[in-house]
Scaffold this active site. Structure first.
Site, PDB file in Angstrom:
ATOM      1  N   GLY A  58       0.812  -1.214   0.000  1.00  0.00           N
ATOM      2  CA  GLY A  58       0.000   0.000   0.000  1.00  0.00           C
ATOM      3  C   GLY A  58       0.845   1.262   0.000  1.00  0.00           C
ATOM      4  N   ASP A 106       9.972   5.900  -6.684  1.00  0.00           N
ATOM      5  CA  ASP A 106       9.331   4.579  -6.639  1.00  0.00           C
ATOM      6  C   ASP A 106      10.349   3.449  -6.777  1.00  0.00           C
ATOM      7  OD1 ASP A 106       7.190   2.885  -6.218  1.00  0.00           O
ATOM      8  OD2 ASP A 106       6.655   2.760  -8.339  1.00  0.00           O
ATOM      9  N   CYS A 108      -6.396   1.294 -13.167  1.00  0.00           N
ATOM     10  CA  CYS A 108      -6.943  -0.062 -13.355  1.00  0.00           C
ATOM     11  C   CYS A 108      -7.392  -0.303 -14.803  1.00  0.00           C
ATOM     12  CB  CYS A 108      -8.141  -0.287 -12.433  1.00  0.00           C
ATOM     13  SG  CYS A 108      -7.686  -0.390 -10.698  1.00  0.00           S
ATOM     14  N   MET A 163     -14.704  -2.616  -7.792  1.00  0.00           N
ATOM     15  CA  MET A 163     -15.057  -1.279  -8.277  1.00  0.00           C
ATOM     16  C   MET A 163     -15.852  -0.588  -7.171  1.00  0.00           C
ATOM     17  SD  MET A 163     -14.955   0.972 -10.681  1.00  0.00           S
ATOM     18  CE  MET A 163     -15.873   2.479 -11.038  1.00  0.00           C
TER      19      MET A 163
HETATM   20 CA    CA Z   1       6.071   1.237  -5.167  1.00  0.00          CA
END
Ligand code: CA
Length: 706
Positions: free
Chosen positions: A203, A330, A637, A677
């Protein structure tokens, strides 16, 4: 056929079931899954099994079986396949113990199957609530189960750790490992050792602090918890990490504490080292992404993008090595860690090898965490020029932090290598991994004040920026070298490539037969299993698999026959990769191969139908607003620019595209929440649903109009 002494011993073992005490009872009457520390530590003596996630406690993903060789691999054919009941992403490494396969699937379901035939023995569905799917980026995947002391352990996407009776699949104990109000999910496989089960969580793009917890394997009682990033200094966690947080970690963070900042999620690699009774945790990127927002633009921000070693029994801190101090790109350091005894400069060393997203190949002394060497494993890295061996720190490029202007860096956010399993062959001394060179991301600072919104992937920069903000063309420099993807064999002693073979593959397996097996994706739907010579990378075999294979294959043996097994089915980060030709989603499955196999694999999935035609026209300004809303909310998504994978729906092909009321009910009220969703009402501005529909309808029109 070539047999080593080892494999002859194994085959004799299987035939007679008389090799030592453990095999005193015939396999059929033995209590299933009696895997213990002694057995895992001696995993090399029973290569017919694949006892733990990485094959053994060294996590080398090396199989001692050598029945399948470059010479006879032409006879490697499908032995069986077993369908799962979900079309979502598959990333599991199966476990095989005494002729039984244990594997998890999307939505954290678990199967046990006969390893010889693929016949299902039992299934367990933990009933993961659909809306939890929206709490992470990369589909409701599971990277596998652990099998230990007669139980099968699954960590569910909604944060539970469940112990199942290995004989029946019935739950024995369940514990919730996360705050369900937080933005935590679990895709990683639990690891075992020293009587404990270890699990992290994910997360890192949604706010929160990563941590690892250890539970008693028999009772589910928590033994310890170790946080990766600091909390409120005024309120200690009461965790094993409290002391080190106060003394070492807090001083590397600047600016006021808040509940969302942190990151450092341990969402993939954890290795238990029986030799030092030590646990290694591989940690993710910081949150929010830019250090400028997270920590006033300064500080290392321990322990993000690092390897942290703790006492396996108590969780007490032992050492850490931070690969990307002050990480802002990242650059998760969550890829596989591989342990090996290496001879370096004439000295035997207890090494830990690591190939994180940042593009450097690290060799550490795992007893004390000292850096032995670090060299780029792909060319063209621009975020840092090198790792300074005197300080152990990367020399980070001046402009890398994008504090006031955009910067294009390599590797990009997808990394020089992702989470896909790596393998090390003690026979060749090479580590095998999928590598991607010259991939870039453009990091564009946001001008406006950062605002955290729970439930949204607000990263603190213009995300998907490598594709350009909606109104701008793609930002890739036309003069930049082309992206190259290849299977890479790396010599950790010389820190040099031994060979490269082009291809966009997934996880790998090395075998004593002198082979490297790799899953391969032709697109998100269709794939292959491939085999290469371990010594020179020559491709010697491939076989179509109806699904893509992104995770690592394994090898095991039953009745003297060696099998290669993989969980197939795309997903993960691939849920936003559009195929050239849209097909209908198909269920994931296990596919097993053996010499002389005679099974037929299922056919390729049929083509998808045409895009939906919407007769209604929409004003250009509404379409433009819809496009920006789509990029910010839906693209993660359903694909950038509506170029969907189809694993999650291609909205241009949604029957509701022509039905404004139903569309709105799905987007705002969550009528499809059971599939992930969620209801977006409150998270996106009023009337967004209709603007997004306008944009998707115009995209569909453009696609249908040649
Ligand atoms: Ca990541």
């Amino acid at each position: 056929m070539r047999y080593s002494t080892l494999s002859l011993a194994v085959i004799a073992c299987l035939a007679l079931t008389a090799c030592g005490k453990r095999d005193a009872a015939p396999a059929s009457t033995r209590t299933p899954a009696q895997v213990d520390d002694a057995r895992i530590a001696n995993a090399a003596s029973e290569p017919q099994n694949w006892l733990v996630h990485g094959g053994d406690y060294q996590a080398q993903r090396f199989s001692g079986l050598d029945q399948i060789t470059p010479e006879n691999i032409g006879e490697l054919k499908p032995a069986w396949s077993m369908d799962f009941d979900t079309t979502r992403g598959q990333e599991a490494t199966p476990i095989v113990v005494d002729g039984v396969v244990y594997v998890s699937t999307a939505w954290s379901k678990v199967y046990a199957a006969d390893a010889k035939t693929g016949r299902q023995l039992w299934q367990f569905d933990p009933q993961v609530p659909g809306p939890v799917a929206a709490k992470n980026c990369c589909d409701v995947v599971s990277r596998g189960v652990a099998v230990y002391l007669g139980k099968v352990y699954i960590a569910t996407y909604d944060g539970r750790l469940i112990a199942l009776d290995a004989a029946t699949g019935q739950p024995v104990w369940t514990t919730q490992t996360v705050d369900t109000e937080g933005m935590y999910t679990i895709s990683g496989a639990p690891r075992v050792g020293g009587g404990l089960v270890y699990i992290g969580n994910g997360g890192g793009e949604f706010g929160g602090r990563g941590y690892v917890s250890a539970y008693d394997a028999q009772t589910g009682q928590m033994a310890w918890r170790f946080y990766i990033t600091p909390g409120d200094p005024a309120k200690p966690d009461g965790a094993a990490s409290d002391a080190i947080m106060a003394s070492l970690v807090q001083p590397t963070w600047f600016g006021p504490h808040n509940d969302y900042r942190g990151g450092g999620m341990v969402w993939n690699a954890i290795v238990y080292d029986a030799e030092f009774d030590q646990l290694y945790m591989a940690t993710g990127n910081g949150y929010p992404w830019p250090r400028l927002i997270r920590s006033e633009g300064k500080g290392d921000n321990l322990f993000i993008s690092a390897i942290v070693a703790v006492d396996a029994k108590t969780g007490a801190y032992r050492w850490h090595y931070q690969e990307t101090p002050g990480e802002s790109w990242d650059y998760d350091s969550t890829g596989d860690m591989v342990l090996a005894d290496l001879t370096l400069n004439g000295q035997p060393r207890k090494a830990l090898m690591h190939t994180p997203k940042n593009g450097f190949f690290y060799v550490l002394d795992r007893q004390d965490g000292k850096l032995i060497s670090a060299e780029p494993y792909v060319p063209g890295i621009t975020w840092a020029t090198r790792v300074d061996m005197a300080t152990g720190r990367p020399v980070i490029a001046d402009n890398a932090y994008y504090t006031d202007k955009p910067v294009t860096l390599s590797p990009g956010e997808s990394g020089a290598h992702g989470w896909q399993p790596t393998a090390f062959s003690p026979n060749t001394g090479l580590l095998y991994l999928q590598a991607n060179a010259h991939a870039t991301s453009r990091f564009i600072p946001r001008r406006e004040e950062f605002e955290y919104v729970k439930g949204m992937d607000k990263l603190g920069l213009h995300h998907f920026a490598q594709h350009g903000p909606y109104e701008e063309p793609p930002q890739r420099d036309p003069n930049a070298p082309a992206v190259e993807s290849y299977l890479l064999a790396w010599n950790p002693v010389t820190q040099q490539a031994a060979w490269k073979t082009p291809g966009s593959g997934g996880g790998v397996l090395a075998t004593a037969g002198g082979l490297v097996f790799q899953g391969y994706s032709r697109d998100v739907y269709m794939g292959e299993l491939r085999a290469y010579r371990a010594d020179n990378g020559a491709e010697v075999w491939k076989h179509d698999t109806p699904n893509a294979i992104i995770t690592g294959p394994i090898s095991y043996a039953v009745d003297g026959e060696q099998y290669i097994l993989a969980a197939s089915g795309a997903g993960g980060g691939g849920i936003i990769s559009a195929p050239k030709v849209m097909r209908l989603p198909q269920v994931g499955r296990l596919v097993a191969f053996k010499l002389g196999g005679s099974a037929q694999l299922p056919a390729d999935p049929p083509l998808a139908g045409p895009v939906v035609q919407v007769t209604q026209r929409f004003p250009a300004d509404v379409v433009a607003q819809g496009a920006q809303l789509y990029l910010d909310t839906c693209a993660r998504c359903h694909g950038i620019g509506t170029r969907a994978s189809g694993i999650l729906p291609d909205l241009k092909r949604s029957a509701t595209l022509n039905d404004a009321a139903t569309w709105r009910a799905i987007v705002e009220d969550g009528t499809l929440a059971s599939r992930g969703m969620i209801a977006w009402k409150g998270l996106i501005p009023d009337n967004s649903a209709e603007m997004i529909r306008a944009y998707v309808a115009e995209q569909a029109r453009a696609e249908a109009t040649p």
